[in-house]
Design a protein around this motif. Structure first.
Motif, PDB file in Angstrom:
ATOM      1  N   LEU A   1    -146.064   6.523 -34.087  1.00  0.00           N
ATOM      2  CA  LEU A   1    -145.530   7.865 -34.327  1.00  0.00           C
ATOM      3  C   LEU A   1    -146.370   8.933 -33.638  1.00  0.00           C
ATOM      4  O   LEU A   1    -145.844   9.903 -33.108  1.00  0.00           O
ATOM      5  CB  LEU A   1    -145.467   8.154 -35.831  1.00  0.00           C
ATOM      6  CG  LEU A   1    -144.357   7.461 -36.609  1.00  0.00           C
ATOM      7  CD1 LEU A   1    -144.494   7.740 -38.097  1.00  0.00           C
ATOM      8  CD2 LEU A   1    -142.990   7.892 -36.106  1.00  0.00           C
ATOM      9  N   LEU A   2    -147.674   8.739 -33.655  1.00  0.00           N
ATOM     10  CA  LEU A   2    -148.563   9.725 -33.046  1.00  0.00           C
ATOM     11  C   LEU A   2    -148.434   9.771 -31.533  1.00  0.00           C
ATOM     12  O   LEU A   2    -148.640  10.807 -30.917  1.00  0.00           O
ATOM     13  CB  LEU A   2    -150.015   9.434 -33.419  1.00  0.00           C
ATOM     14  CG  LEU A   2    -150.380   9.629 -34.880  1.00  0.00           C
ATOM     15  CD1 LEU A   2    -151.807   9.163 -35.121  1.00  0.00           C
ATOM     16  CD2 LEU A   2    -150.234  11.082 -35.288  1.00  0.00           C
ATOM     17  N   LEU A   3    -148.118   8.647 -30.942  1.00  0.00           N
ATOM     18  CA  LEU A   3    -148.062   8.570 -29.488  1.00  0.00           C
ATOM     19  C   LEU A   3    -146.721   9.014 -28.905  1.00  0.00           C
ATOM     20  O   LEU A   3    -146.598   9.150 -27.695  1.00  0.00           O
ATOM     21  CB  LEU A   3    -148.386   7.149 -29.022  1.00  0.00           C
ATOM     22  CG  LEU A   3    -149.809   6.684 -29.341  1.00  0.00           C
ATOM     23  CD1 LEU A   3    -149.988   5.225 -28.938  1.00  0.00           C
ATOM     24  CD2 LEU A   3    -150.836   7.561 -28.653  1.00  0.00           C
ATOM     25  N   GLU A   4    -145.721   9.239 -29.764  1.00  0.00           N
ATOM     26  CA  GLU A   4    -144.442   9.729 -29.269  1.00  0.00           C
ATOM     27  C   GLU A   4    -144.620  11.154 -28.754  1.00  0.00           C
ATOM     28  O   GLU A   4    -145.222  11.984 -29.433  1.00  0.00           O
ATOM     29  CB  GLU A   4    -143.394   9.705 -30.381  1.00  0.00           C
ATOM     30  CG  GLU A   4    -142.960   8.318 -30.762  1.00  0.00           C
ATOM     31  CD  GLU A   4    -141.938   8.330 -31.900  1.00  0.00           C
ATOM     32  OE1 GLU A   4    -141.613   9.406 -32.417  1.00  0.00           O
ATOM     33  OE2 GLU A   4    -141.493   7.245 -32.250  1.00  0.00           O
ATOM     34  N   PRO A   5    -144.114  11.426 -27.555  1.00  0.00           N
ATOM     35  CA  PRO A   5    -144.264  12.785 -27.035  1.00  0.00           C
ATOM     36  C   PRO A   5    -143.496  13.774 -27.909  1.00  0.00           C
ATOM     37  O   PRO A   5    -142.347  13.568 -28.229  1.00  0.00           O
ATOM     38  CB  PRO A   5    -143.682  12.704 -25.630  1.00  0.00           C
ATOM     39  CG  PRO A   5    -142.887  11.449 -25.589  1.00  0.00           C
ATOM     40  CD  PRO A   5    -143.385  10.551 -26.667  1.00  0.00           C
ATOM     41  N   ASP A   6    -144.192  14.828 -28.271  1.00  0.00           N
ATOM     42  CA  ASP A   6    -143.602  15.826 -29.149  1.00  0.00           C
ATOM     43  C   ASP A   6    -144.308  17.147 -28.888  1.00  0.00           C
ATOM     44  O   ASP A   6    -145.527  17.218 -28.925  1.00  0.00           O
ATOM     45  CB  ASP A   6    -143.807  15.392 -30.604  1.00  0.00           C
ATOM     46  CG  ASP A   6    -142.758  15.971 -31.530  1.00  0.00           C
ATOM     47  OD1 ASP A   6    -141.932  16.771 -31.077  1.00  0.00           O
ATOM     48  OD2 ASP A   6    -142.779  15.603 -32.719  1.00  0.00           O
ATOM     49  N   SER A   7    -143.557  18.192 -28.620  1.00  0.00           N
ATOM     50  CA  SER A   7    -144.190  19.473 -28.307  1.00  0.00           C
ATOM     51  C   SER A   7    -144.813  20.107 -29.547  1.00  0.00           C
ATOM     52  O   SER A   7    -145.900  20.657 -29.489  1.00  0.00           O
ATOM     53  CB  SER A   7    -143.173  20.422 -27.672  1.00  0.00           C
ATOM     54  OG  SER A   7    -142.084  20.620 -28.552  1.00  0.00           O
ATOM     55  N   GLU A   8    -144.150  20.035 -30.662  1.00  0.00           N
ATOM     56  CA  GLU A   8    -144.681  20.594 -31.906  1.00  0.00           C
ATOM     57  C   GLU A   8    -144.660  19.482 -32.948  1.00  0.00           C
ATOM     58  O   GLU A   8    -143.644  18.819 -33.134  1.00  0.00           O
ATOM     59  CB  GLU A   8    -143.839  21.773 -32.368  1.00  0.00           C
ATOM     60  CG  GLU A   8    -144.348  22.330 -33.671  1.00  0.00           C
ATOM     61  CD  GLU A   8    -144.209  23.832 -33.718  1.00  0.00           C
ATOM     62  OE1 GLU A   8    -144.294  24.349 -34.805  1.00  0.00           O
ATOM     63  OE2 GLU A   8    -144.026  24.455 -32.669  1.00  0.00           O
ATOM     64  N   PRO A   9    -145.783  19.308 -33.656  1.00  0.00           N
ATOM     65  CA  PRO A   9    -145.812  18.208 -34.636  1.00  0.00           C
ATOM     66  C   PRO A   9    -144.775  18.415 -35.741  1.00  0.00           C
ATOM     67  O   PRO A   9    -144.694  19.476 -36.338  1.00  0.00           O
ATOM     68  CB  PRO A   9    -147.226  18.247 -35.201  1.00  0.00           C
ATOM     69  CG  PRO A   9    -147.963  19.298 -34.475  1.00  0.00           C
ATOM     70  CD  PRO A   9    -147.023  20.040 -33.603  1.00  0.00           C
TER      71      PRO A   9
ATOM     72  N   VAL B   1    -147.705  13.818 -41.453  1.00  0.00           N
ATOM     73  CA  VAL B   1    -147.922  12.807 -42.496  1.00  0.00           C
ATOM     74  C   VAL B   1    -148.498  11.544 -41.873  1.00  0.00           C
ATOM     75  O   VAL B   1    -149.431  10.935 -42.406  1.00  0.00           O
ATOM     76  CB  VAL B   1    -146.603  12.502 -43.247  1.00  0.00           C
ATOM     77  CG1 VAL B   1    -146.734  11.261 -44.111  1.00  0.00           C
ATOM     78  CG2 VAL B   1    -146.184  13.699 -44.087  1.00  0.00           C
ATOM     79  N   ALA B   2    -147.971  11.143 -40.714  1.00  0.00           N
ATOM     80  CA  ALA B   2    -148.472   9.945 -40.037  1.00  0.00           C
ATOM     81  C   ALA B   2    -149.927  10.118 -39.643  1.00  0.00           C
ATOM     82  O   ALA B   2    -150.731   9.188 -39.784  1.00  0.00           O
ATOM     83  CB  ALA B   2    -147.620   9.638 -38.806  1.00  0.00           C
ATOM     84  N   MET B   3    -150.293  11.298 -39.153  1.00  0.00           N
ATOM     85  CA  MET B   3    -151.690  11.549 -38.780  1.00  0.00           C
ATOM     86  C   MET B   3    -152.591  11.458 -40.014  1.00  0.00           C
ATOM     87  O   MET B   3    -153.674  10.882 -39.948  1.00  0.00           O
ATOM     88  CB  MET B   3    -151.832  12.921 -38.117  1.00  0.00           C
ATOM     89  CG  MET B   3    -151.260  12.959 -36.727  1.00  0.00           C
ATOM     90  SD  MET B   3    -151.597  14.453 -35.745  1.00  0.00           S
ATOM     91  CE  MET B   3    -151.609  15.778 -36.898  1.00  0.00           C
ATOM     92  N   ARG B   4    -152.158  12.034 -41.105  1.00  0.00           N
ATOM     93  CA  ARG B   4    -152.967  11.972 -42.337  1.00  0.00           C
ATOM     94  C   ARG B   4    -153.107  10.537 -42.829  1.00  0.00           C
ATOM     95  O   ARG B   4    -154.170  10.128 -43.272  1.00  0.00           O
ATOM     96  CB  ARG B   4    -152.352  12.862 -43.411  1.00  0.00           C
ATOM     97  CG  ARG B   4    -152.567  14.325 -43.137  1.00  0.00           C
ATOM     98  CD  ARG B   4    -152.032  15.174 -44.240  1.00  0.00           C
ATOM     99  NE  ARG B   4    -152.262  16.577 -43.933  1.00  0.00           N
ATOM    100  CZ  ARG B   4    -151.562  17.559 -44.435  1.00  0.00           C
ATOM    101  NH1 ARG B   4    -150.588  17.323 -45.285  1.00  0.00           N
ATOM    102  NH2 ARG B   4    -151.832  18.804 -44.103  1.00  0.00           N
ATOM    103  N   GLN B   5    -152.022   9.772 -42.785  1.00  0.00           N
ATOM    104  CA  GLN B   5    -152.084   8.371 -43.208  1.00  0.00           C
ATOM    105  C   GLN B   5    -153.021   7.577 -42.311  1.00  0.00           C
ATOM    106  O   GLN B   5    -153.809   6.762 -42.788  1.00  0.00           O
ATOM    107  CB  GLN B   5    -150.691   7.742 -43.189  1.00  0.00           C
ATOM    108  CG  GLN B   5    -149.797   8.200 -44.304  1.00  0.00           C
ATOM    109  CD  GLN B   5    -148.398   7.621 -44.184  1.00  0.00           C
ATOM    110  OE1 GLN B   5    -147.983   7.142 -43.124  1.00  0.00           O
ATOM    111  NE2 GLN B   5    -147.663   7.669 -45.283  1.00  0.00           N
ATOM    112  N   LEU B   6    -152.925   7.821 -41.018  1.00  0.00           N
ATOM    113  CA  LEU B   6    -153.799   7.128 -40.079  1.00  0.00           C
ATOM    114  C   LEU B   6    -155.253   7.454 -40.355  1.00  0.00           C
ATOM    115  O   LEU B   6    -156.097   6.558 -40.418  1.00  0.00           O
ATOM    116  CB  LEU B   6    -153.432   7.505 -38.645  1.00  0.00           C
ATOM    117  CG  LEU B   6    -154.324   6.914 -37.554  1.00  0.00           C
ATOM    118  CD1 LEU B   6    -154.259   5.398 -37.574  1.00  0.00           C
ATOM    119  CD2 LEU B   6    -153.921   7.447 -36.197  1.00  0.00           C
ATOM    120  N   LEU B   7    -155.549   8.721 -40.552  1.00  0.00           N
ATOM    121  CA  LEU B   7    -156.918   9.121 -40.847  1.00  0.00           C
ATOM    122  C   LEU B   7    -157.404   8.467 -42.129  1.00  0.00           C
ATOM    123  O   LEU B   7    -158.514   7.943 -42.195  1.00  0.00           O
ATOM    124  CB  LEU B   7    -157.017  10.644 -40.949  1.00  0.00           C
ATOM    125  CG  LEU B   7    -158.396  11.201 -41.257  1.00  0.00           C
ATOM    126  CD1 LEU B   7    -159.406  10.770 -40.195  1.00  0.00           C
ATOM    127  CD2 LEU B   7    -158.350  12.716 -41.356  1.00  0.00           C
TER     128      LEU B   7
END
Length: 171
Positions: A89-97, A103-109
């Motif tokens: 999910l984090l690696l998908e290109p996206d201009s604005e989170p 949520v994915a970034m928080r879970q990963l952390l």
């Protein structure tokens, strides 16, 4: 028990039950390597005890110990799988989170911190967190941990190697 009799008892237990335990674990895991590691870890748990307990039902004791190790393996695998899903999910290109991205970034952390806190020694873990989360330099980390910059480099290398190994299945 005396040390010699404790060692002899463990040796006898190993010789009598290792093959059976390995076979049981191989059926449970479906993987010869995982089964071998778990069987070894089961006996290492006994070896780590200050005194060898008197076992009336050695296979039952070994099964409980091995099953706990197996549960830990499955939990680590689940965390790793969820971490990899979060990375996708984090690696998908996206201009604005998006909210999902956050949520994915928080879970990963959270998962990385859990992995680091459970599996790394304190100084490598702290060095990694200070470098990656706080953005501190080697000199600043060395001052914080009261070690040399060379030690900081070693700690970071150890932490990165550990993370790489966990993500790519080498540990």
């Amino acid at each position: 028990m005396h040390v010699a009799s404790s060692t002899e008892s463990l040796d006898h237990l190993y010789r009598s039950h290792h093959g059976w335990l390995f076979g049981w674990l191989r059926k449970k895991t479906g993987c010869r390597d995982h089964a071998a590691d778990l069987a070894q870890d089961t006996f290492l748990k006994l070896l780590a005890l200050p005194e060898m307990p008197a076992l009336r039902e050695p296979r039952a004791y070994l099964l409980v110990t091995a099953n706990r190790l197996l549960i830990n393996l499955h939990q680590r695998s689940r965390v790793e799988r969820e971490t990899l899903q979060a990375l996708v999910l984090l690696l998908e290109p996206d201009s604005e989170p998006s909210p999902e991205h956050i949520v994915a970034m928080r879970q990963l952390l959270r998962q990385v911190l859990l992995m680091l806190s459970e599996e790394l020694e304190e100084k490598p873990r702290r060095a990694f967190l200070l470098a990656r989360l706080e953005g501190l330099s080697y000199a600043d980390i060395a001052a914080e941990l009261q070690v040399s910059e060379s030690s900081v480099k070693q700690y970071l290398a150890k932490a990165l190697a550990h993370c790489h190994g966990r993500l790519y299945g080498h540990l």
